[in-house]
Design a protein around this motif. Structure first.
Motif, PDB file in Angstrom:
ATOM      1  N   HIS A 124       0.681  -1.257   0.307  1.00 41.49           N
ATOM      2  CA  HIS A 124      -0.039  -0.096  -0.194  1.00 41.49           C
ATOM      3  C   HIS A 124       0.609   1.275  -0.082  1.00 41.49           C
ATOM      4  CE1 HIS A 124      -3.346   2.520   0.459  1.00 41.49           C
ATOM      5  NE2 HIS A 124      -3.729   2.893   2.285  1.00 41.49           N
ATOM      6  N   SER A 125       1.643   1.706   0.897  1.00 44.36           N
ATOM      7  CA  SER A 125       2.979   2.447   0.972  1.00 44.36           C
ATOM      8  C   SER A 125       3.892   2.590  -0.300  1.00 44.36           C
ATOM      9  CB  SER A 125       3.359   1.820   1.847  1.00 44.36           C
ATOM     10  OG  SER A 125       4.262   1.289   2.156  1.00 44.36           O
ATOM     11  N   PHE A 126       4.164   1.412  -1.405  1.00 46.73           N
ATOM     12  CA  PHE A 126       4.816   1.169  -2.282  1.00 46.73           C
ATOM     13  C   PHE A 126       4.031   2.158  -3.241  1.00 46.73           C
ATOM     14  CE2 PHE A 126       6.510  -0.126  -6.509  1.00 46.73           C
ATOM     15  CZ  PHE A 126       7.939   0.522  -5.754  1.00 46.73           C
ATOM     16  N   THR A 127       2.577   1.483  -3.544  1.00 52.11           N
ATOM     17  CA  THR A 127       1.726   2.258  -4.476  1.00 52.11           C
ATOM     18  C   THR A 127       1.411   4.183  -4.451  1.00 52.11           C
ATOM     19  OG1 THR A 127      -0.256   1.643  -3.248  1.00 52.11           O
ATOM     20  CG2 THR A 127       0.138   0.353  -4.967  1.00 52.11           C
ATOM     21  N   THR A 128       1.498   4.519  -2.899  1.00 50.58           N
ATOM     22  CA  THR A 128       1.609   5.930  -2.251  1.00 50.58           C
ATOM     23  C   THR A 128       2.569   6.489  -3.091  1.00 50.58           C
ATOM     24  OG1 THR A 128      -0.076   5.219  -0.646  1.00 50.58           O
ATOM     25  CG2 THR A 128       1.403   7.308  -0.503  1.00 50.58           C
ATOM     26  N   LEU A 129       4.047   6.004  -2.697  1.00 50.21           N
ATOM     27  CA  LEU A 129       4.882   6.362  -2.955  1.00 50.21           C
ATOM     28  C   LEU A 129       4.756   6.413  -4.834  1.00 50.21           C
ATOM     29  CD1 LEU A 129       8.408   4.518  -1.248  1.00 50.21           C
ATOM     30  CD2 LEU A 129       6.702   6.520  -0.752  1.00 50.21           C
ATOM     31  N   LEU A 130       4.759   5.407  -5.472  1.00 49.69           N
ATOM     32  CA  LEU A 130       4.264   5.419  -7.205  1.00 49.69           C
ATOM     33  C   LEU A 130       3.460   7.216  -7.294  1.00 49.69           C
ATOM     34  CD1 LEU A 130       3.881   2.292  -8.540  1.00 49.69           C
ATOM     35  CD2 LEU A 130       5.998   3.472  -7.776  1.00 49.69           C
ATOM     36  N   ARG A 131       2.177   7.000  -6.202  1.00 52.77           N
ATOM     37  CA  ARG A 131       1.320   8.111  -6.539  1.00 52.77           C
ATOM     38  C   ARG A 131       1.694   9.845  -6.227  1.00 52.77           C
ATOM     39  NH1 ARG A 131      -2.634   6.638  -2.662  1.00 52.77           N
ATOM     40  NH2 ARG A 131      -3.946   8.769  -3.241  1.00 52.77           N
ATOM     41  N   ARG A 132       2.850   9.784  -5.140  1.00 55.97           N
ATOM     42  CA  ARG A 132       3.300  10.723  -4.253  1.00 55.97           C
ATOM     43  C   ARG A 132       4.558  11.014  -6.187  1.00 55.97           C
ATOM     44  NH1 ARG A 132       8.067  12.692  -4.203  1.00 55.97           N
ATOM     45  NH2 ARG A 132       9.356  12.763  -3.127  1.00 55.97           N
ATOM     46  N   GLU A 133       5.462  10.420  -6.631  1.00 57.37           N
ATOM     47  CA  GLU A 133       5.926  10.439  -7.841  1.00 57.37           C
ATOM     48  C   GLU A 133       4.838  11.363  -9.110  1.00 57.37           C
ATOM     49  OE1 GLU A 133       9.356  10.595  -8.353  1.00 57.37           O
ATOM     50  OE2 GLU A 133       8.907   9.529  -5.882  1.00 57.37           O
ATOM     51  N   LEU A 134       3.756  11.321  -9.226  1.00 55.69           N
ATOM     52  CA  LEU A 134       3.217  11.711  -9.828  1.00 55.69           C
ATOM     53  C   LEU A 134       2.815  12.819  -9.484  1.00 55.69           C
ATOM     54  CD1 LEU A 134       0.874   8.669 -11.084  1.00 55.69           C
ATOM     55  CD2 LEU A 134       2.617   9.199 -12.139  1.00 55.69           C
ATOM     56  N   TRP A 135       2.408  12.491  -8.822  1.00 56.10           N
ATOM     57  CA  TRP A 135       1.873  14.249  -7.725  1.00 56.10           C
ATOM     58  C   TRP A 135       3.441  15.001  -7.777  1.00 56.10           C
ATOM     59  CZ3 TRP A 135       0.597  11.849  -1.919  1.00 56.10           C
ATOM     60  CH2 TRP A 135      -0.614  11.102  -2.338  1.00 56.10           C
ATOM     61  N   GLU A 136       5.157  14.610  -7.738  1.00 51.44           N
ATOM     62  CA  GLU A 136       5.539  15.923  -7.726  1.00 51.44           C
ATOM     63  C   GLU A 136       5.364  16.096  -8.590  1.00 51.44           C
ATOM     64  OE1 GLU A 136       8.545  14.486  -5.651  1.00 51.44           O
ATOM     65  OE2 GLU A 136      10.446  16.937  -5.917  1.00 51.44           O
ATOM     66  N   HIS A 137       6.239  14.603  -9.832  1.00 52.79           N
ATOM     67  CA  HIS A 137       6.662  15.440 -11.457  1.00 52.79           C
ATOM     68  C   HIS A 137       5.308  15.320 -12.129  1.00 52.79           C
ATOM     69  CE1 HIS A 137      11.145  14.751 -10.191  1.00 52.79           C
ATOM     70  NE2 HIS A 137      10.214  13.437  -9.567  1.00 52.79           N
ATOM     71  N   THR A 138       4.925  16.370 -12.630  1.00 52.08           N
ATOM     72  CA  THR A 138       3.617  17.204 -13.466  1.00 52.08           C
ATOM     73  C   THR A 138       3.821  16.725 -14.323  1.00 52.08           C
ATOM     74  OG1 THR A 138       4.498  19.516 -13.054  1.00 52.08           O
ATOM     75  CG2 THR A 138       2.706  18.201 -11.214  1.00 52.08           C
ATOM     76  N   SER A 139       5.411  17.105 -15.000  1.00 49.48           N
ATOM     77  CA  SER A 139       5.207  17.001 -16.139  1.00 49.48           C
ATOM     78  C   SER A 139       4.843  15.229 -16.665  1.00 49.48           C
ATOM     79  CB  SER A 139       6.746  17.072 -16.515  1.00 49.48           C
ATOM     80  OG  SER A 139       7.538  15.388 -15.981  1.00 49.48           O
ATOM     81  N   LEU A 140       5.023  14.007 -16.155  1.00 51.61           N
ATOM     82  CA  LEU A 140       4.583  13.020 -16.308  1.00 51.61           C
ATOM     83  C   LEU A 140       3.039  12.678 -16.596  1.00 51.61           C
ATOM     84  CD1 LEU A 140       6.302  10.672 -13.578  1.00 51.61           C
ATOM     85  CD2 LEU A 140       6.587  11.547 -15.596  1.00 51.61           C
ATOM     86  N   LYS A 141       2.212  14.389 -16.642  1.00 53.42           N
ATOM     87  CA  LYS A 141       1.013  13.881 -16.938  1.00 53.42           C
ATOM     88  C   LYS A 141       0.824  15.252 -17.541  1.00 53.42           C
ATOM     89  CE  LYS A 141      -0.220  14.139 -12.993  1.00 53.42           C
ATOM     90  NZ  LYS A 141      -1.212  14.712 -10.683  1.00 53.42           N
ATOM     91  N   GLY A 142       1.517  16.622 -17.887  1.00 57.31           N
ATOM     92  CA  GLY A 142       1.453  17.699 -18.438  1.00 57.31           C
ATOM     93  C   GLY A 142       2.092  16.766 -19.873  1.00 57.31           C
ATOM     94  N   VAL A 143       2.893  16.973 -20.122  1.00 53.06           N
ATOM     95  CA  VAL A 143       3.794  16.526 -21.472  1.00 53.06           C
ATOM     96  C   VAL A 143       2.655  15.620 -21.819  1.00 53.06           C
ATOM     97  CG1 VAL A 143       5.670  15.387 -22.523  1.00 53.06           C
ATOM     98  CG2 VAL A 143       5.995  17.050 -20.444  1.00 53.06           C
ATOM     99  N   PRO A 144       2.205  14.456 -21.945  1.00 54.97           N
ATOM    100  CA  PRO A 144       1.001  13.641 -21.974  1.00 54.97           C
ATOM    101  C   PRO A 144       0.105  14.579 -22.806  1.00 54.97           C
ATOM    102  CG  PRO A 144       1.936  11.824 -20.913  1.00 54.97           C
ATOM    103  CD  PRO A 144       2.400  13.569 -20.414  1.00 54.97           C
ATOM    104  N   ILE A 145      -0.729  14.907 -21.983  1.00 50.70           N
ATOM    105  CA  ILE A 145      -1.480  16.072 -22.964  1.00 50.70           C
ATOM    106  C   ILE A 145      -1.743  17.232 -23.614  1.00 50.70           C
ATOM    107  CG2 ILE A 145      -3.187  17.415 -21.380  1.00 50.70           C
ATOM    108  CD1 ILE A 145      -3.077  16.602 -18.688  1.00 50.70           C
ATOM    109  N   THR A 146       0.315  17.821 -23.041  1.00 47.13           N
ATOM    110  CA  THR A 146       0.101  18.692 -24.587  1.00 47.13           C
ATOM    111  C   THR A 146       0.304  18.117 -25.923  1.00 47.13           C
ATOM    112  OG1 THR A 146       1.479  19.917 -22.642  1.00 47.13           O
ATOM    113  CG2 THR A 146       1.941  20.422 -24.878  1.00 47.13           C
ATOM    114  N   LEU A 147       0.950  16.797 -25.665  1.00 40.73           N
ATOM    115  CA  LEU A 147       1.134  15.944 -26.978  1.00 40.73           C
ATOM    116  C   LEU A 147       0.062  15.636 -27.995  1.00 40.73           C
ATOM    117  CD1 LEU A 147       4.378  13.945 -25.843  1.00 40.73           C
ATOM    118  CD2 LEU A 147       4.205  15.292 -27.559  1.00 40.73           C
ATOM    119  N   LEU A 148      -1.166  15.253 -26.807  1.00 38.56           N
ATOM    120  CA  LEU A 148      -2.276  15.348 -27.346  1.00 38.56           C
ATOM    121  C   LEU A 148      -3.248  16.036 -28.075  1.00 38.56           C
ATOM    122  CD1 LEU A 148      -4.261  13.070 -24.745  1.00 38.56           C
ATOM    123  CD2 LEU A 148      -2.834  12.067 -26.996  1.00 38.56           C
ATOM    124  N   ALA A 149      -3.185  17.388 -27.175  1.00 45.54           N
ATOM    125  CA  ALA A 149      -2.840  18.540 -27.396  1.00 45.54           C
ATOM    126  C   ALA A 149      -3.086  19.093 -28.735  1.00 45.54           C
ATOM    127  CB  ALA A 149      -2.835  19.749 -26.743  1.00 45.54           C
TER     128      ALA A 149
END
Lengths: 286, 323
Positions: B2-27
């Motif tokens: 459970h804590s490991f999946t939270t650590l993965l979520r924490r990486e996604l919270w911190e590194h917004t480029s992991l979400k932002g860049v794909p959205i920009t690419l789709l746009a």
């Protein structure tokens, strides 16, 4: 009662600089211990060794564990606040709480939420949107939820104004501390924690120069306020420290018969702030 | 766990480029599609010459497409989709490069390492959570982004077909969804295995360096290659390093002996006049997979990757807020 922390010959070098120099100490349960010293005295280094954050020489046992190899397990029993700058700026309050719930097995979210309800902090706030005072409140709210046996605070109120500093320690004492818990605080602003401490460790240049319960200070140290004309005679009793007041001199004596000092003036137990200066300057001159 | 999946979520919270860049690419893909249609719809001159015929308008372009044989239609669709996938893959590999370099250096730079180390989370969990982002999460993001981009392209194109009175379902019928998906999945697995030592090296530099790690991460391989080739030492280190360096799918398709895929770029019987590419997609056979895993370079790479990851775990133990 078995000590929670036992250090024997604890030493830490940074290059050729000896930050902590063969110190021995114990921290017993249910105490509020102040580890105080001037800047660069070795306070934070000692804490980091206790928390398993740095390599060191000597023996160190924390909750029966070796902090060098068992940091993660230790953090089940220890809660740690470095200062307000250590919380990640990008994280939202709700994410931070989520993180605590997921990583701390004994974290009680309700306690944190109850504390936060009395502040202006919203769960949707990001840390970077909070003032220094609010960050401290948030950190304290987090600590409230952790069912740790020992709380370690490293300069927790650094950069805060007097209102927040006072409030922080009041809340800590009233809402967190109980006889089952131990608090270890480092600061160089001793005057703001002296009223809450049960034990004091004064460190200077990597060495612990005073280590005792607060209520034993009177047995070892005596403060004398004497008129200037009597100061010369009192000085013959070899004070640890002396400072000039307006028309008087203030002297602190170590292991001296207090009855002998009465003839020179007013005798009392020294304030921690004066004892701190005496210990630091005393060890400086040694 | 459970804590490991939270650590993965924490990486996604911190590194917004992991979400932002794909959205920009789709746009960007959306805009590119709309711009393509707009240009074709409003053109007056010759836009292109296809199969010896001038393409002057959207309808002439669509007319050309509908007259092709089914295999050729599939070839065009595959080529477009693979090109889109390669662009997305290459951009996200660059994101991964900077993510790994920052992942363990950033926490010291902003002093948050003291907070992270105050949690009952081991150094192994912390480092492995960052590696998992590179090894699993980013490839999944690449796959999903590529799928969404291609779905969006198909949806827009079929709308254009429909508006111009052509059979819109022609596009969907000729799209090899399962072939493309298998192709992408195998390629992403191969790519991750092939770049694993690079990922380990970047993680190690991130925790090791006291200055921005990009300097050391790039400089050391460059110096090694320079020394090896300048003095003609013949250690083979230049070849080993250089074949792991190029980014993107392309590097593994162009004659790389460890290539798992056989996406044929050479001209063959399906070559389309006016389109200088072919479109054969072949999913690897069991023999192909076995020969990939029998390659000593693959295993050496994995060992080196695990070695650097182990070093990163070990070094983080002694890292505090001092750079």
């Amino acid at each position: 009662m078995k000590a929670l922390v036992t250090a024997k010959g604890l030493t830490k070098y940074y290059g050729r600089f000896r930050a902590v120099d063969h110190v021995d100490f114990e921290i017993k349960p249910g105490r509020i211990v102040g580890l105080v010293g001037p800047n660069g005295a070795g306070k934070s280094t000692t804490l980091k060794a206790i928390l398993g954050l740095i390599k060191y020489r000597g023996e160190l046992e924390v909750f029966g564990r070796n902090p060098r190899i068992e940091r993660a397990q230790l953090m089940h029993d220890i809660s740690y606040i470095s200062d307000v700058a250590s919380l990640p700026e990008w994280i939202r309050v709700d994410q931070l709480l989520d993180l605590m719930v997921s990583t701390h097995p004994s974290y009680d979210l309700r306690k944190s939420l109850n504390f936060l309800a009395r502040t202006d902090i919203s769960k949707s706030h990001r840390i970077k949107q909070l003032s220094k005072g609010m960050k401290t409140q948030l950190h304290l709210a987090i600590v409230m939820g952790i069912n740790a046996r020992m709380l370690v605070l490293d300069e927790p109120t650094l950069g805060l104004d007097i209102i927040y500093r006072t409030e922080f320690y009041d809340q800590l004492l009233n809402e967190y501390f109980d006889q089952q818990r131990t608090i270890l605080i480092t600061t160089h602003q001793i005057e703001e924690i002296e009223h809450i401490l049960t034990d004091i460790m004064i460190i200077n240049k990597g060495k612990i120069v005073i280590n005792m319960p607060i209520d034993e200070i009177g047995n070892h140290y005596v403060q004398l306020k004497t008129a200037k004309e009597k100061a010369e005679q009192a000085r013959k009793l070899n004070p640890l420290y002396e400072k000039d007041l307006l028309n008087e001199a203030l002297m602190i004596f170590e292991n001296t018969d207090a009855h002998r000092l009465h003839e020179f003036g007013e005798v009392s137990t020294p304030h921690l702030a004066d004892l701190f200066v005496a210990a630091v300057k005393g060890s400086h001159h040694a | 766990m459970h804590s490991f999946t939270t650590l993965l979520r924490r990486e996604l919270w911190e590194h917004t480029s992991l979400k932002g860049v794909p959205i920009t690419l789709l746009a960007f893909v959306l805009l590119a599609n709309l711009a393509f249609i707009f240009l074709l719809s409003n053109s007056t001159g010759t836009l292109s010459i296809v199969n010896g015929e001038e393409v002057r308008s959207l309808s002439s372009y669509l007319g050309f497409f509908t007259q092709l044989k089914p295999g050729q239609q599939t070839a065009i669709i595959n080529s477009t989709m693979i090109t889109t996938g390669m662009i997305i893959n290459s951009v996200l590999l660059i994101v991964m490069f900077f993510y790994l370099l920052d992942s363990l250096y950033g926490e010291r730079k902003d002093r948050t390492i003291l907070f992270w180390k105050s949690l009952p989370v081991s150094n192994k969990q912390t480092v492995l959570s960052k590696l998992t982002i590179a090894v699993i999460i980013i490839p999944v993001i690449i796959f999903i982004t590529t799928a969404l981009a291609n779905f969006m392209t198909l949806a827009i194109q079929s709308l254009v077909f429909y508006k111009n009175q052509y059979a819109a379902d022609l596009l969907w019928q000729q799209t090899d969804v399962s072939g493309l998906s298998m192709f992408s999945i195998f390629l992403l697995i191969q790519q991750t295995i092939w770049y694993f030592p690079v990922m380990g090296w970047l993680l190690f530099c991130s925790v090791w360096c006291r200055k921005p790690p990009i300097i050391v991460a790039v400089l050391i391989p460059v110096i090694l290659v320079f020394i090896d080739s300048s003095f003609m030492l013949g250690t083979g280190i230049s070849e080993i390093l250089l074949e792991r360096l190029p980014l993107g799918i392309m590097s593994m398709q162009l004659g790389n002996e460890s290539s798992l895929m056989a996406y044929n770029y050479s001209l063959n019987e399906q070559q389309l006049p006016g389109f200088n590419m072919s479109a054969g997609i072949s999913v690897p056979s069991i023999d192909d997979i076995l020969s990939f895993f029998m390659n000593v370079k693959v295993w050496m790479g994995l060992l080196i990757g695990f070695f650097f990851t182990g070093m990163a775990i070990s070094l983080r133990r002694w890292r505090d807020d001092s750079l």
